[in-house]
Design a protein around this motif. Sequence first.
Motif, short mmCIF file in Angstrom:
data_model
loop_
_atom_site.label_atom_id
_atom_site.label_comp_id
_atom_site.label_asym_id
_atom_site.label_seq_id
_atom_site.Cartn_x
_atom_site.Cartn_y
_atom_site.Cartn_z
N ILE A 1 -43.95 32.94 58.85
CA ILE A 1 -44.51 31.86 59.68
C ILE A 1 -45.09 30.76 58.80
N VAL A 2 -45.87 31.15 57.79
CA VAL A 2 -46.48 30.15 56.90
C VAL A 2 -45.41 29.38 56.14
N SER A 3 -44.39 30.08 55.67
CA SER A 3 -43.31 29.42 54.94
C SER A 3 -42.57 28.43 55.84
N THR A 4 -42.39 28.80 57.11
CA THR A 4 -41.71 27.90 58.05
C THR A 4 -42.54 26.65 58.31
N VAL A 5 -43.84 26.84 58.52
CA VAL A 5 -44.73 25.68 58.72
C VAL A 5 -44.71 24.79 57.48
N ARG A 6 -44.73 25.43 56.32
CA ARG A 6 -44.75 24.68 55.06
C ARG A 6 -43.50 23.81 54.91
#
Length: 350
Positions: free
Chosen positions: A223-228
Amino acid sequence: MALTNTVLLATGISATIITSLVAAARTAMSIIHRRRFGWDDGWLLAAYIFFIVVASLYMAVGPYLFRFNDIAAGKLQPYPTITDDILYVQKSFFVTTSGLWICLWCTKFSLLALYKKLLVNLPFYQKIWWAVVVFCILVLAGAITSSMLSCSSMKAWFTVGACSTPRDIKAAKISLWYSYAVDIVTDLMVMMLPLGLLKGLQMPLMKKITIGSLFCLGLVCIIVSTVRVTQLGLGSDGAVPPLWLALWGMVESAIAVIIGCGPGFYRKPQTVSSSQDRYGSRSFRTPRSTSHKNGSRLGNQSDEMELPSYAANASNVTQGSDSQEELVAVGRDGKIIVTRSVQVSHNGAY
């Protein structure tokens, strides 16, 4: 909320403090409890070191990036040492780009080293494990190579203004999305590897759910990687915004290290719980004197109790805690003799 140097520094400092505390507790628990430093601990320590390097460099270049933005917006005038500062920032990003991927992959290798211990005598899963390891190594090499190729040459990385051509901007975008794709794929592979083992384990359903949830913590990284990567694609000129790259780089690497520490924290409570289940729920009562309404009598010298005679063969009762005492036997006169002393030994490793 606008991204300012204060926000960037606060994020970096907070991430560093929290990650350092979690990593220190995880390492101390591993050494104190197991009295050894395993491969999973080594990879996790490497991930933490790369996180510190990446976070420190991002926080160091933050003031320069905001100063460059002010100069581009006409709020400040160029200053004499601006060329040296640009070169310093460019070199820093050369290190942080590859350092971020190495940090994330070290966390994956730490989890894989931990899962390797679960695959003893499971040749099929061991082959899958090796396939995942080889795949992770290959795509990591591809991610690092693609980041280095974001500039037209290695010399351009260390030359002011030589890494901002349209070709370089396009290459940076390709590197960003390639690294994101292989990061997601490897996260899913590392998560799915141990989940197949849960199906055949003889344990309560809730415990299976708990362990499965622990293995699936990698979803947070996804999720964090996608937001990033979504946030980094918002540059108005098509280039990757360096300020947001710094902010999300610190956040993603910190979360990856913290999640990598998770299984180590679960291992200790489980060990304590298992120890209590084995010994805390049992009691052996061996009174020195007793009486029996049916006329059973105590042995005077052997501390044994005779019970009425039954047709039974000699039996051995063996406790799961390595007790090898013979508790029930048939005496010479045909009566059952119950030994009232029980010795329980353990090797100290629960």
